[in-house]
Enzyme design. Sequence first.
Site, short mmCIF file in Angstrom:
data_model
loop_
_atom_site.label_atom_id
_atom_site.label_comp_id
_atom_site.label_asym_id
_atom_site.label_seq_id
_atom_site.Cartn_x
_atom_site.Cartn_y
_atom_site.Cartn_z
CG ASP A 1 -2.32 -0.34 1.37
OD1 ASP A 1 -2.33 -1.53 0.13
OD2 ASP A 1 -3.09 -0.18 1.53
CE LYS B 1 -8.83 -0.37 -1.41
NZ LYS B 1 -8.77 -0.93 0.05
CG MET C 1 -8.71 7.55 7.14
SD MET C 1 -9.23 6.26 6.44
CE MET C 1 -9.72 5.87 8.74
C1 LIG Z 1 -6.27 4.47 6.28
S1 LIG Z 1 -6.12 4.62 8.05
C2 LIG Z 1 -4.91 3.37 7.82
C3 LIG Z 1 -3.95 2.96 10.03
C4 LIG Z 1 -2.64 2.19 9.82
N1 LIG Z 1 -3.65 0.97 9.73
C5 LIG Z 1 -2.73 2.96 10.82
O1 LIG Z 1 -2.79 1.52 12.09
O2 LIG Z 1 -1.73 3.24 11.17
C6 LIG Z 1 -5.11 5.80 6.81
C7 LIG Z 1 -4.97 6.87 8.09
O3 LIG Z 1 -3.59 6.91 9.24
C8 LIG Z 1 -3.03 8.10 9.49
N2 LIG Z 1 -1.87 8.04 9.11
C9 LIG Z 1 -1.24 6.92 8.86
N3 LIG Z 1 0.38 6.78 8.48
C10 LIG Z 1 0.44 7.96 8.88
C11 LIG Z 1 1.96 8.97 9.40
N4 LIG Z 1 3.27 8.17 9.17
N5 LIG Z 1 1.57 10.54 9.99
C12 LIG Z 1 0.38 10.04 10.11
N6 LIG Z 1 -0.88 9.37 9.32
C13 LIG Z 1 -0.77 8.62 9.28
C14 LIG Z 1 -3.82 9.36 8.67
O4 LIG Z 1 -4.70 9.32 9.58
C15 LIG Z 1 -4.06 8.13 7.43
O5 LIG Z 1 -5.10 9.05 6.74
#
Ligand SMILES: C[S@@+](CC[C@H](N)C(=O)[O-])C[C@H]1O[C@@H](n2cnc3c(N)ncnc32)[C@H](O)[C@@H]1O
Length: 331
Positions: free
Chosen positions: A119, A141, A256
């Site tokens: 991803d 995505k 998100m």
């Molecule tokens: C579909 S969700 C997946 C979350 C992921 N499975 C997790 O446990 O971190 C995607 C969201 O995770 C957050 N996110 C993921 N990676 C990030 C990062 N490196 N820094 C800040 N927010 C992050 C953001 O809010 C983003 O919109």
Amino acid sequence: MILNVTGMTAVVVGGDARAAGQVTSLLDGGATVTVVAPEVTASIDDLAARGQVVWTRREPEPGDLQDADIVLRGHASEPSDRILGTGSVTLVGGGPGDPGLVTVAGREAIESADVIVTDRLAPLAALAWARPDAEIIDVAKIPGGRSTSQDDINQLLVEHAKAGQHVVRFKGGDNFVFGRGGEELLACFDAGIEARIVPGVTSAIAAPALAGVPVTHRGLTQGFTVVSGHVPPGHADSTLDYAALARSGATIVVLMGVRTLGAICAALIEGGLPATTPAAVIADGAMPSQRVVRATVATIDAEAAAAGLGAPAVAVIGAVADIPGLNGISA
Ligand SMILES: C[S@@+](CC[C@H](N)C(=O)[O-])C[C@H]1O[C@@H](n2cnc3c(N)ncnc32)[C@H](O)[C@@H]1O
């Protein structure tokens, strides 16, 4: 693993999923990166759209490489003919972006995989650990952009495993936190495929931690709640009770929620949360581009927007977002 290429200019020739890993390693190491390829995988497309790499959309020409300090060719070796047995799927949580936050078990799974289905938010630099003959498939995505449907992803996992291959499903954070991990696991079980889970470090906790925001802190809060902000309060698809969240006394962590943060904060204030409650937004947590903005629940949306923070970002609302002595940490 982290290259020291600060200030260097790098050209990556080729745009497949393995090239995406090289690009991410170079960016993590501080290089300025140009990708030269007529087509690129979705993750590189996304990096280009976010201004993190330059994508020269054509076949390479000799002049492209002249001024580069580093030139890499992002092509995989051909998959070898292997004697295949019973396949499997391993869901690997890759953490928030720094390959150093992949678990030892996650790294072992990547090193031994026949196929890696990745991803956009997975730490793509970790793809350097893959076998040279492993097949890497990018199913990123991108909000408002390219995407592969969840049904197609489930089918990819199952079909490769049925063909006897060991498949790693590599995602950012933890696969079970807004990561569709449960659905993918069920799809494997429904198809009779052996599947296992390597939990990851979720951005919901790690991104705040890296900004000096502990989601719990003795004397301040006895819990935290992680919510999705993909739809705003009042939306037909929203199932969250914001007034209850406002009264809970727990830290509120929003994933998100870049677009909806203003509406979420307004609903929390309307639900009784004091407007002076500290709040922080951490964008690109654990990446070289990490940025942090601190304000209050009343002002955080405007402050984060004014600073130009975009997705991926985690918002934290609660007293933990402003602990004296920790609130100066930005990376
Ligand atoms: C579909 S969700 C997946 C979350 C992921 N499975 C997790 O446990 O971190 C995607 C969201 O995770 C957050 N996110 C993921 N990676 C990030 C990062 N490196 N820094 C800040 N927010 C992050 C953001 O809010 C983003 O919109």
